[in-house]
Design an enzyme around this catalytic site. Structure first.
Site, PDB file in Angstrom:
ATOM      1  CG  ASP A   1       0.736  -5.095   5.413  1.00  0.00           C
ATOM      2  OD1 ASP A   1       1.688  -4.296   5.531  1.00  0.00           O
ATOM      3  OD2 ASP A   1      -0.353  -4.753   4.907  1.00  0.00           O
TER       4      ASP A   1
HETATM    5  C1  BGC Z   1       0.564  -1.419   4.435  1.00  0.00           C
HETATM    6  C2  BGC Z   1       1.288  -1.921   3.219  1.00  0.00           C
HETATM    7  C3  BGC Z   1       2.627  -1.262   3.096  1.00  0.00           C
HETATM    8  C4  BGC Z   1       3.414  -1.509   4.363  1.00  0.00           C
HETATM    9  C5  BGC Z   1       4.794  -0.904   4.345  1.00  0.00           C
HETATM   10  C6  BGC Z   1       1.419  -1.475   5.683  1.00  0.00           C
HETATM   11  O1  BGC Z   1       0.823  -0.822   6.747  1.00  0.00           O
HETATM   12  O2  BGC Z   1      -0.617  -2.158   4.618  1.00  0.00           O
HETATM   13  O3  BGC Z   1       0.518  -1.687   2.076  1.00  0.00           O
HETATM   14  O4  BGC Z   1       3.303  -1.731   1.963  1.00  0.00           O
HETATM   15  O5  BGC Z   1       2.705  -0.954   5.456  1.00  0.00           O
HETATM   16  O6  BGC Z   1       4.774   0.456   4.450  1.00  0.00           O
END
Ligand code: BGC
Length: 715
Positions: free
Chosen positions: A269
């Site tokens: 993430d």
């Molecule tokens: C989120 C994810 C997301 C990623 C990219 C993160 O902060 O938890 O779900 O896909 O950002 O935007």
């Protein structure tokens, strides 16, 4: 699936270590000022993937329109000017819609309609892939029982079986038979694992999950996505019982790969690799990179710690070239499967947006849950309507959080949708600039009051937990005052989560839970209000009486001293000050028509365990008769209870559902089979067991059904 290993071997043999590490590096789209430097990185082969958004919480921040030309230009540099010529993988959070916005995922789950979910995601893939997106970070499969958590909107709710069905449907819709086909995208199952258990519903918080619970409640939806062909997984920010997932070999390798047979790549993430320092398990950036890659995390999202540290770590002997090669192999495999080596560019096509809008309207209608109806719905088109509440002119909130590319301006509001259908007078007061007094005046004068209530999209989504899940006090006040007018009062709730229901439904004649239902939700609600559509959604999460009853979910185990609050058994003894039965239970939802269930029939109520292991199963069926005045769809739900097992098993667990259209006056025979996959459970060590003995099987309209039969597996 085609085997690309030979091509991958050939590519790997030619790559320098730096180029290999580049494949494991994902960076976000550069702002204009940094574009040239970024192109230079692409030229050097340092960018394996681009996150097509900017910022740590992309779902909350404004994101620019996608420039297909820019992405094609970057791709051309990668393919024609970088030494390896490996195309870049473009990923974006296309969570529940692109230009056409479908309901939030929790709402789509409420449709209990796998086919429709697939169709919706197939539309979404068509639109987003036409804007350069190869890969979307969906489905989000975090089971959660805490509606305070803002990200509850993105997930499938409280049930692992329903979550598994949605996982399959989303992956199928996005990827089709083959993700390299035109109009298809790669899916990414996230956030692996346990993120939905964040304590107190506070985002990114710690979680405490036993292996037994993890295996039975949290992992099944991921298994289902993987079995459906999902080739990427995003690891989650959280720790599970003290172990950050980002650096966990047990979770990322032993469970994900060795047990669930995942063969694709894991992306972290956003900045999660770097966050190992704050989590207190890594001392510096190099440690973060070392621990993550060695745990089985293949691609680093945004923080560049792989790019900046892995070369040295290899030199120092802390990470082996084999480990890097394996991660690169997984990334390349996915790029081949997506067909990027054959067709790296986006070639814009005409899209039938009107069809997608119609599909979004159908999906929004099937997602809406009719929770109460004292016979006031549907209303007659000639009736005068007082349309009141803060959401009657609202557009943006209807689209929900994690909406990057839709347009609020092109989203009809509820006033327009009702107006377009009504043949009576409409008096609308939104209450933002007027006191409720003038609103309530209309409640006295009109035949029906429709209250448009709910919560803003800004109280939902990432990093947006709330401590209070009740409607605002002015809305509760409006409900009471509209009730006092003595006319029919219909509530429509535009929410991203279950809200506290005491004081809401009690004062309404009818209640439609419309969620943040997307581009067409206002039209779908008007269809329901006027009876052009018969509601058929059912709840994917329990709606509590009071927020203080959280967590409240149906698949609890039985307590030794009987206080099984959910099922009403001694519920009065749970607290001295309130009764924690659900206000509306899991699987609950009404229709305009009425369904009459027969008793359950089972032709083979006893089967030897060996037969079950060899693929035989129990066949159970009910007749469901539509005895009401409308054609309608019914979700027929099957639950089991393992009456005597080596571990405590849930009082009820969903193990089958079918959504069937039954014309008025007609009867549908609904058949289920229960076999090896449905009748067992996981032990803490991950072994799946089916144990002999008796099972109670329930079939009915929601999780409180008492229509049951006993079957037996003979040992
Ligand atoms: C989120 C994810 C997301 C990623 C990219 C993160 O902060 O938890 O779900 O896909 O950002 O935007």
């Amino acid at each position: 699936m085609q085997n690309f290993e030979k091509q991958i071997d050939e590519i790997l043999a030619k790559l320098t270590l730096r180029e290999k590490i580049g494949q494991l590096n994902q960076q976000e789209t550069p702002v204009a000022a940094n574009a040239e430097a970024f192109k230079e990185q692409v030229r050097k082969g340092e960018i394996g993937s681009i996150l097509m958004s900017v910022g740590a919480t992309a779902g909350n921040d404004a994101q620019g329109t996608i420039s297909v030309d820019f992405y094609n230009e970057l791709q051309k540099i990668a393919v024609e000017e970088s030494p390896s010529g490996i195309p870049i993988l473009f990923g974006r959070d296309v969570i529940h819609g692109h230009k056409t916005v479908f309901p939030i995922p929790l709402a789509m789950t409420a449709s209990f309609n796998e086919e429709l979910v697939s169709k919706s995601y197939s539309d979404i893939a068509k639109e987003a892939s036409n804007d350069s997106v190869h890969w979307t970070f969906t489905p989000m499969l975090d089971r959660s029982v805490d509606p305070r958590w803002g990200r509850i909107i993105e997930g499938p709710g409280e049930d692992p079986y329903l979550g598994s069905a949605v996982a399959r449907a989303v992956v199928k819709g996005l990827q089709g038979e083959n993700p390299s086909e035109d109009g298809k995208m790669l899916a990414c199952a996230k956030h692996y694992i346990g993120y939905g258990a964040s304590e107190s519903g506070i985002d990114y918080h710690r979680t405490e999950i036993s292996d037994y619970t993890l295996n039975n409640y949290y992992l099944p939806a991921f298994k289902s996505a993987i079995d459906a062909g999902c080739m990427t997984v995003m690891s989650s920010f959280n720790d599970v019982s003290g172990q950050p997932v980002t650096s966990s070999k047990p979770y990322l390798t032993e469970i994900l790969r060795d047990r669930l047979n995942f063969n694709g790549f894991v992306v972290s993430d956003y900045d999660a690799v770097a966050q190992l320092i704050r989590q207190g398990v890594a001392g510096n950036d190099a440690d973060c990179a070392k621990m993550s890659i060695n745990a089985g995390l293949d691609m680093d999202m945004h923080d560049k710690l792989y790019l900046d540290n892995l070369e040295n770590l290899v030199k120092e002997g802390k990470v082996t070239v084999d480990t890097i090669d394996e991660a690169v192999r997984r990334v390349l495999r996915v790029k081949f499967i997506k067909g990027l080596f054959d067709n790296p560019y986006c070639d814009k096509k005409e899209i039938d947006i009107e069809k997608h809008r119609a599909d979004a309207r159908e999906m929004a209608a099937e997602s809406a849950v009719l929770l109460k109806n004292n016979g006031v719905l549907p209303i007659d088109k000639s009736e005068s309507v007082a349309l009141l509440g803060p959401f009657i002119y609202e557009r943006r909130t209807l689209l929900g959080s994690w909406m990057l590319d839709g347009s609020a301006e092109e989203t009809p509001n509820i006033y327009e949708a009702i107006k377009a259908k009504s043949k009576g007078s409409i008096e609308a007061v939104n209450g933002v600039d007027l006191s409720w007094d003038s609103a309530v005046k209309w409640a006295n004068l009109c035949d029906v009051t429709v209250l448009c209530l709910g919560e803003s999209w800004t109280s939902t989504g990432e990093h947006r937990a709330v401590s209070n899940i009740s409607l605002s006090s002015d809305q509760l006040d409006l409900i009471k005052r509209a009730r006092a007018a003595g006319k029919k009062v219909v509530g429509v709730l535009f929410c991203g989560r279950p809200v506290e229901m005491e004081g809401v439904a009690d004062n309404l004649d009818a209640l439609i839970y419309a969620w943040h239902g997307g581009s067409e939700v206002a039209n779908a609600v008007a269809d329901i209000i006027y009876g052009d559509t018969v509601p058929s959604g059912k709840l994917p999460m329990t709606i509590p009486r009071k927020a203080t009853h959280i967590p409240i979910y149906y698949n609890i185990t039985s307590s030794g001293r009987p206080v099984n609050n959910y099922y009403g058994e001694n519920a009065g003894e749970c607290y001295v000050d309130s009764i924690p039965t659900p206000y509306y239970p899991f699987g609950y939802g009404l229709s305009y028509t009425e369904f009459k269930y027969s008793d359950i029939e089972c032709k083979n109520s006893e089967l030897p365990l060996d037969d079950i292991k060899n693929g035989k199963g129990f066949t159970l069926c009910v007749d469901v008769e539509n005895i009401g005045k409308f054609d309608g769809k019914e979700v027929v739900e099957l639950y089991i209870h393992d009456n005597l097992a080596s571990m405590m098993r849930p009082i009820k667990e969903l193990k089958g559902f079918k959504k069937v259209l039954i014309k008025k006056g007609e009867t549908a025979k609904v058949e289920f089979s229960l076999g090896y996959n449905e009748l067992g459970f996981y032990l803490a060590n991950g072994d799946y067991v089916v144990e002999p003995g008796e099972f109670t099987v329930y079939i009915g309209e929601n999780s409180l059904t008492e229509r049951k039969i006993t079957i037996k597996i003979k040992g």
